[in-house]
Each structure stands twice: as C-alpha cells, then as structure tokens.
Design an enzyme around this catalytic site. Structure first.
Site, PDB file in Angstrom:
ATOM      1  N   GLY A   1       0.821  -1.194   0.000  1.00 13.35           N
ATOM      2  CA  GLY A   1       0.000   0.000   0.000  1.00 13.35           C
ATOM      3  C   GLY A   1       0.859   1.249   0.000  1.00 13.35           C
ATOM      4  CB  CYS A   2       0.058   4.732  -0.880  1.00 13.18           C
ATOM      5  SG  CYS A   2      -1.533   4.919  -0.053  1.00 13.18           S
ATOM      6  CE1 TYR A   3      -1.295   7.885   4.569  1.00 11.28           C
ATOM      7  CE2 TYR A   3      -3.125   6.354   4.388  1.00 11.28           C
ATOM      8  CZ  TYR A   3      -2.665   7.649   4.492  1.00 11.28           C
ATOM      9  OH  TYR A   3      -3.549   8.688   4.526  1.00 11.28           O
TER      10      TYR A   3
ATOM     11  CD  GLU B   1       4.895   6.289  -0.726  1.00 12.16           C
ATOM     12  OE1 GLU B   1       5.837   5.502  -0.613  1.00 12.16           O
ATOM     13  OE2 GLU B   1       3.706   5.955  -0.587  1.00 12.16           O
TER      14      GLU B   1
END
Lengths: 345, 345, 345, 345
Positions: free
Chosen positions: A148-150, A311
């Site tokens: 995932g992004c986090y 990011e």
C-alpha cells in the site's frame, strides 16, 4: 516485449500505470478491462493519454488475460483474488496492486477486510513487492502483492532503525498524510474540492487497514515485537504521501550516527534517497517520480528520533513500484521506464 | 550529442528545461549559469533533480557558453540581447525563451519593455519559434525567439480561422487564464499561496506585454488588419494556460465546417490536438506535456465562434516548445524527449 | 422575529443560509427540511454550526412550512414550484433560490429545463430578486425568484452600460468563472479535488441554463435587442464568481466617462462597490461577504470596454442576496445580518 | 466604547484583527500604524475592508497609542517590548500577539529568539492569554501575552490529560500542521503558491520557537516534568492548524473515560468544543471562527491516546483569542464580536 494486461484501468492507479507503461520501451499493453467503461476509448476517459494509446476498455476476459505475460490488478480488494488462481495456473504472472495478497495471515486479512479470502492457499506464494526488502524473491515471483501507499513510506522510513535495532519497536508512531488521490477516483462528497480543499483532517484514527500490513512488515525487520500507532490524515493536495515517524532511541540508537545508518542502508537503492542532514523532504519533490526521499532528525538531541519520508502515492506508492517489480520479475533494468524526475513546480 | 548551456537556470522555465533535457537522449548539459546561486548544486535548489544532474550553477562565462552547440536563455528580458551577438558570432545557436527577440519592430519592443534594444540589427535574423507556423525557418535558425506562454495558446487557437479568412480579424478577443508559475519564481506577496490560492482575478487589463507579440503573430496569419482585446487572468493553480477566444464569423465562417477546418489544419502536428466536437479541454490534461488541446464551438449557432485552448505554460508555452525547436534546429526527431503524456490526476 | 423555514438545507446554499441566518438578529429558524437527512442534527452534517443551531433536519411538512413567515427554497429546480402555490395561498412569502421562477416565459423555461412548469400562472407574480434593479417590487413580493450566481455578476456588470445605452447590445460577451461550490454538494467525479484541483476548463460552451435568464435581465435594461455569448468556466477554488464582460462601445460610450457612469449608478448601493480606476477585483476580497466589486477598463483606449466583476457565488450570488431580499420584504434594514466583511486571507 | 490602537496592521494577524474589530459593537479603532504603508488607506491594501473602515495607516506615534484604552501589537517579535513599558506606564493596556512576553524566563527567551530582552522586568507582570487556563488573571492583566497558534492547539489538546495526570508527561509528541498564512504576509519564495501548493513538508524539525512556549505551558498543567517532541508541518491551505497529539496512558489513564474527561474539562468553555466519540475535527469547520474542536481516540484500545485538535490559526490561534482576552480585560461578554460560525465550505 512484455505483453501486459490491466484489470480495472479506470481508477487513478490504472491511469498512472498507463502513463508509465505507454512510455516503457519493452512493454506492450494488450488489454485494459473495465466493466463500467467497456467499449469506451481509454483516451476519451483520460484525455492526457490522447495520442499515446489507442485501446478501448473491454469487459474482463479470462482468456485474453491469461495470454498476457503479466497482468496488473488495479482494482479494489476482493477482485484480484477471484481471478488470480486461474491466471497463475495458466503461467501468467500477476502483479496485484490491491490488498488481497498483502497480509500473510488469512484470518487477520479477513478481520480487517470483512471478507472471506478466496484463495488463502496462495498467500504463502505471494511475494510482498517492496524491492528494498525483497528484491531477490521478487525476481522469481509468480504472484506479487504490491505494498500500500502508506506502508511503503512507513516501512522505508523505519527499516534502517529496526534492522539495526536502534529503537524501541513497541512504541512506534507513524503520523502519515496523504493527498486526496489516495481515496481513489470515486464519487464521494467528502473528496469534493469544495469539501477537501483548504482543509486538513485525520481519519480512521481508531484503525486503518494499512496498520496490519505495516506491522507485519516492520515485524519482519525487527528482532523484537512491534507495536505501531498509525494515524492517517488527508491533506488538500492531489498526490503525495508524507510520513512523520517517531521512535524512542535505545542505547545503541543514541550512540549511532543515524544519518550514516540511513545513507549506508540505502546507498545502492535507485529509488530511495536520503537527504543531507538538515534538509527535509517535500512531497512535490517526488511528484510523478518513483522516488522516496527521507530525512532523519533527533530534535533537541533528546531521545526521540524523527524520520520524515515522502513519496508519490501513485508512483512509488503504487504504479511505479509495481513496474519496478515487473522489471525485476522480467529481468529488465530495474529503473527502466520509471526513472524520470518529478514535476516541479 | 548536442552540447547545451542554460543561462538563468534558477527560475521555473529553467528547472523545466532541466527536467526535460536530463531525459533527452541526445543532449548533454554542459553548464547552467546563475549569478545568485553560483556554486550551489542544482539538485540542492531543485530536489526533484537529485540523482538526475550533478552540475553546480556557475557564474556566466562567455567562453564556456560559446563552446556549446546551443545556449538556452531562461532569463528575464533585457539579458539575452546583451550576450547573443557574441554567441551568434561564435557560431553557437541561441534559443531565447525571453522576450528580447520576439517582436520584429524595435520601436514597438522598446515602447512595451521600456528599454533600448541592445541589438536591433539581429531582429531580422531571429526566427519566431512557433513550429506550427515557422517549421522550415526554425530548422535553419541561428537565433530562435521562443513565443510567450499566452501567445502560443492564442495564436494556435486563432490560426485556422485567420489563415482561412473565416472571422472578422478586427474584433478578436482573447480571454486568457494562467497558473501562478507564469509569474515566475520570484518572491512577491501577490503570488503567495495565502494571497493567490482560492481566488481569481484579472490583471494588466489595460495592456499586457504579450499583446503586441500576439497581434504581430495574428497579423502574419491574416490578410486583413488585426485588432485584439487581450485580458489575462490569474487562477489558483501552479501550471496551465487556458485561452477562451472569441471571434465574429463572417459569411465564409458561417458556411464552414469549423471542426473540420481545425482538424485539417493540425492533422500533421504532433503537439496540437483538436478535441472531438462537444469536448472541452482542461489544463490538467496537458500538465507536464508538450501539447496544446483545442476545441471549437459556436454557441447557440449564432455568429460568434469560441475556441478554447489549453497548454502547460512551462512546456508547450516555454521549455517544451524550446526543445521542440532545438530538435528541429539540430535535425532531431521533432518529438524527441518531449513526447511523454501529461500527469493526470 | 421573522419565522423562517428552509427547504433543502443540505446543500451549499442551505448551509450558507444557515450561517447567515443564525447570526441575523431578527430571524428565528423554525425548521429545515431534507428527505435524505431527516432526523439528523444539522450540526452533525455541518460541524461549523456546532453551538449555533440545535435543529434536526425534518421531512418536508407543508403545514409547518405554511406556519412560517417566509420559506426559503434551497433546492434544485423542479422542487419549489410544486409547493409554492399552497404556501402563497396560505400567506407565506416564498424566497426561491432555485431556477423555477426566474424566467418569465414558461415556454422558454421549459425548453432550457426540460420540464413542464407546474405553475406558470405564478410567473407573473414572481419578482426577480436583484435589488439593484427591482428594489421597490421586492419589498412587496409574495414570491421572490433569486437570481442565479452567474446572472447576478453579469447583470450588475452590464447594467450601467446598458441603461445608459453606451454599448452595442447585440454583441455582448460574458466570460465567467466559478468556484467549484457552484456545482453544489453532490457526489460527482468531475468535482473531486483530484479532478478539479490544479486545473481550469470551460464547460457548457454551447449553452448554459443561465443564458436565457441573463438575456432576459439584460433586455430589460436595454432599449435595443440583446444578444449575449456566455461561456462559463470552472476554477480550482471553493467559492467565487469572476465575470469578465466585453462590449463594443458606441459613439456615446466612447465619449462617456465610464468610471463615473459606474460610480454614479451604484453610489447608493450598499453591496455593489466600484473600484478606483486601475484596480481590478479579486474573488477573495468578497469571500463570505454579500458584495459585488466591479472595475471598468478600456484596453489600449480602443473601442471595447471590459468590465470585471466578482462576488461570492454563495453570498451575493445566492444566500446573501436572498437575505437582502428578505430584509426588504419584511421592512428590515437592508444590510441587517449580511454586512460583515470578507474573510481575507 | 473601548478605544483601541493596532501596531503593525499590515500582516495577516493585523487584517484579521480588523475584520473582527470593525464588527465588534463596543470597539472604536483609533489608529493603525505601519511604517511601510504609512499614509495608505487600509482598505486599499485590504480590499475586503472597503466600506468597513476609513482609516489610513500611520507612522507609529507613542502619544496617540498611549491615548488608547488598549493597544494590540500584531508585529514580529522584538517590536512590542520596545514600546510596552511606556504604554503600561501611561495606563494603556497592552495585548501583544507577538512572542515578546510569552516566555517567563528571559534567558530561555533570549536563547530561542537570539535577542536581548528589552524589558525582562515586565515578564512577571505579563499574563499568558489562554482563557481556558488563566481567565481570572486575564481579567486584570495590564500586559497580555497572546499564545502562539501552535501552542494554543497543543495546550488545549493536552490540558485535560495533564491536569488529571493520565499520561506520561515525559514522552509527549505533538505533530502539528499549519496553513501557509501562519508564515505571515511576507515575500518568501518558499510560500509562493507555485512552491507550497499541492505539497506537504515538515520544517524546523530540530527545534521550533514554539517548543519552549508549549513546554512552559504544559509544565504548568502537570505535576510531573514535561518533555515534548514537537514537529511542525506546512499544508497547502491558507488557514488552519491541525494538531495530532500522542501520549502514553498511565494506569489512571487506561482506567479513565477519556471522552468524559475532555467533555467535563471544557463543558463551560464557549470556544472549545469536544466532538462526539468517533468524529474527527477538520480545519475547515473552524475557518474564520474563534473555536477549537477536539477529538480523543485510543487506537486499537492500546496504550497510546491520540488527541486531534483544530483551530483557525488567525482566529483562536491569534486575533480571535486576543479579542476574547480583550473582552475579559474590559468586562465585556467574553464572546462579543467573535461568536460567528465558520465559513463552510
């Protein structure tokens, strides 16, 4: 040429995959599926792709997907796991950007996602697609679970500290901030410009689905038990993740040159960039780029270390990292097609 | 390899040139000058370029610039014209992104810019860098005057109508909107986020320096005299130009298939894209891309034609178009290094 | 105390009415209806109102509404006209912020709104709520049709020119820009922050429903026929309308002191503010305020006059103007409750 | 009427004081000083105030200020302390929004602000203007030190926990986020829309001047020593502070009903609002309002309590709180002139 299919190409992860893949020299996009937009030209939905792609969205077609070398799933959870077993059986390699294969413990997954897992027997096969941790396994993966992004930002930020055993792993805090594209291309009032612009809020403070994924990842880095307090927030911007990580330094941590620990850890990494001491990363520095920039600070020289990490949630946090993994899986230069600098300003 | 120098690399046009040139396969960036930042690493000022460029800004150095194949001036007006004669004499080709050589009439230039022109004798040599009008002359240009951001969108939007003589050229209106990066990377209170965000305004309504440039360009397209009302506006966004153009159709214009006129006019152009009837362009569709998207409408089938046009002011409106011209000047494929799709969302 | 009811209080016009009415010294809010949110506390939906209002949304209740002195309709079109006849019959005065009674010609209304009008016999009774034109009639109105957001700015901008006969009324152009709240509090992908932020576009170029309303209003100001080209745009901001109006000056117009014409026209108006020559209005100057700021320019002293006008679409373009009319209808000081300055920055 | 003067009215705190004071029924603004804008109409600099104020900025004039009942300093640090002794001696009460009198320990102040304090003998007299802590002392204050924006949110968020002794006060973390107006109305490249929009970053991680102010305040609430890690961030919005506070619950804390602790603590406070369990505050809910909204969560029922708090940095974080204190000092109703709801959307 790597022949790829994309399932669920109408979301932000989908269009970001397309933006990057149309410019990848060794990829041919064979099909993009979408039930809702079947028959519509991709470039009609995403005018930024006019002149770059001539495909139409098609209904999902298992045979056409199975004829690809790789299939990307850019779908909500609970979709990929219904198609993956057949694709794997057909020899197609799967790169799943959803949550279906990120958590190795099916019971834990089911608790957080509220569904019965459709193919728990594949969870052991799935490789977690964080190249900075699992590069070797990714090369041979048949089924890749993209982080995932986090979790990408949080894990990259804590990794040098945990691997070196420099902090108390039982009182970690990740205060994370996301741009609104993280909520996807879905018609929700909360994400209207009139609602989300010029405002800031925390959400899911009591528990967010990325928590078990992050704790699983951090636990693998640590010789001690891990407990994390994770609070996600929404910032009024389109793209970007900013994580501010807090940990209590142990004796080894207080003695260490933390700047050097980070620089050494990531010295060979093409997409993780430790900033010089005294600089702090901004999300805009990596807008559109497959890069994570990090900084390490010990405020007032006390006992808490603060790592800040940024990011682009759609690139290093999703599509870019997926292509990085694809490059590894198909023996490409790891940076191929994802090396461009960010768009600043 | 084309060896290039950049004068004035610390503004937004400068960093955009760098973003595109570091990814251009046939360009070598030899030097970047800046008096203010001399000695500082480029990637320190622009962290998006970390890992992409290893140069430091240097003081202007005429010999080093003259040793380049091409020199880009990304400076305010009144800078390039002081160095250009010597560079041209040394055989270096100059691509000037400032206003110094855009207007062929020195007296007109001096009236709008309030300076004495330093080398009016070079104005006849300067080629106006709008490839859609002047591709052939650009190929052999020694001194290239890149169009302004507003002028690019406005000229591309009116060109098919004026070349075909379909509108009254004496009552043209260009209502244009720019993102804030058009004002440059300068510390001005008016452009603070707290001032410019969540707001919209017109400015320079009485007269903007791009007016004579646009009128000069439109006059060259028209067999009749041209008069334009040009009103620029500031929108709360970073990048993007949106031009809404109004013209009164003459008899020929009312009889014409305007959609086809535009499509035919730009059929061979790689960077001008006429949208299907009924679609309207958005600036975000070309964010980061060297593209101008256009739409044509005749509201209520009356006598006024409305053209809407978008571009990224820093790409097709500045750095991208400059590189497009460089490609033409150095016999490169015209689209080399500037073909990537926009960043959406 | 004026006892008021609000029908449709869950949209942006509704919450703005509430923000202003809770602070109005002579108003008591008796009920707020919403089918979708019936039973929910108003302050739960709109946390900015916590501590300011204790009501819950209720299902529409004709008797309760008829017991009010005034009922505001903050609904989409095609709602108010179904309830208005009964309310009027009961002696309740209606202030309709929707489009149902704005256009006097039922056939024209039906053409643009695609519905059969439910009570065309009331159209003659309806008073158009632009106080700067119709103050006297508003005082005695039983049924008040509040102008649209675009129409308010465009009419106030053209009014002095048309009333004095200074421009060619057959070639008017209104280039108008709205913040995203103008699209309402509805879950639409196009209005997500990720879609609408950092971008700019025109929409409905071929024809927008505010066109007939504006042309009707301008025609009433002019002794000549009126034709308008009206192009609305969406800017990445929450609130605000900016109109840039273009007209060809006739002989009288070229001879006139236009700044003085405007200043004289609005000298007595509390909510229309003509800026000094050389200043241009910004939408942020009127954020949250019931004010329209205007500027007049003749670029390059040619023959086209440019009027720029700003308002807050939710205040002078909707809720504020509705309360201004309510004050007139109920013999209040016209500025009561709506005199606060804008929120800047 | 309270006759007030404002020193330094050209910043954001100054214009916010003006916005609120022009609507305060019992205040007369006698003068506004500014060296830089002396002679200019206030409403010319801030067009939102056109029609609301007729003053011009004037040069600082000690006699004119001393003739006021109260003088607000909306200046950078190191200004007020040069004028305050004379004003106090003249019997004028001073409300200082700068940092000059916030820290009671002159040596500590001098270490963080890098200046010699001009009147350390007044530090003991200064009352810290947080009404929720010091209401009684504020009533009789001659010299009021208004809290900083971050310190207000952080102290209000930790106060119930520390006063009740429910957390480990030696490992507190405040992760705080500010809109860009917090950086003031100053021409700095970093705060341009093109730089700060669509981005997010931490800054001053190693140490921010609000740290000693916050620690001083928290220490006064706690029976134990206090140590805080404070990391400020910049979000792409104009107004708003969001604080996410982390603390380790001690045994008493784990046993307590934290929601009730907070509700009880603030039950009588007009401007602190504890949200129902499960709701989280957003900065937009308090945009323009003198309100702090709070939420309390214990994620996953572990041992870390998370408090989220929002305020408008220019209102409850500056000008609104200053007027709240003025009301107390001059025996006004505490909420007079600052009771309006926020501007949403």
């Amino acid at each position: 040429m790597i022949k790829v299919g994309i399932v669920g190409g109408t979301g932000y992860t989908g269009v970001e995959l397309l933006r990057l893949l149309v410019a990848h020299p060794n990829v041919e996009i064979a099909l993009i599926t979408s039930r809702a937009e079947s028959g519509r030209e991709v470039a009609d939905l995403f005018p930024s792709l006019r002149g770059h792609i001539n495909l139409c969205f098609t209904d999902p077609d298992d045979d056409a997907l199975a004829a690809c070398d790789a299939v990307f799933f850019a779908t909500p959870h609970n979709v990929a796991m219904r198609s993956v077993p057949a694709l794997i059986a057909a020899g197609t390699r799967v790169i799943d950007l959803s949550a279906d294969f990120r958590i190795r413990d099916a019971a834990l997954w089911e608790r957080w996602y509220g569904e019965v897992h459709a193919c728990p027997e594949l969870l052991d096969d799935a490789v977690y697609g964080l190249p900075e941790r699992n590069r070797k396994q990714i090369r041979s993966a048949r089924l890749l679970a993209c982080p995932g992004c986090y979790p990408t930002a949080v894990q990259l930020g804590f990794m040098p500290l945990l691997e070196a055993g420099l902090v108390d792993s039982t009182s970690l805090i990740a205060n994370a901030v996301s741009g609104v594209s993280g909520a996807g291309r879905q018609a929700k009032i909360d994400n209207l410009l009139s609602e989300a612009s010029d405002s800031f809020k925390a959400y899911a403070v009591g528990g967010h689905r990325h928590l078990p994924e992050i704790e699983q990842g951090l636990s693998a880095m640590s010789s001690e038990a891990v407990a994390l307090t994770f609070v996600p927030h929404l910032a009024p911007m389109i793209r970007g993740i900013h994580a501010t990580l807090y940990a209590s330094l142990n004796e080894a941590g207080r003695a260490a040159d933390l700047q050097k620990v980070f620089e050494d850890c990531y010295a060979q990494e093409p997409f993780v960039d430790v900033l010089p001491a005294g600089q702090y990363p901004q999300t805009r520095s990596v807008r559109g780029a497959n890069s994570c920039q990090l900084a390490i600070t010990v405020p007032q020289d006390r006992n808490t270390v603060v790592v800040t990490a940024v990011e682009d949630n759609l690139v290093k946090g999703a599509a870019g990292q997926a292509i990085q993994c694809m490059n590894l899986m198909f023996d490409q230069v790891e940076t191929l097609g994802i090396a461009q600098p960010g768009l600043l300003p």
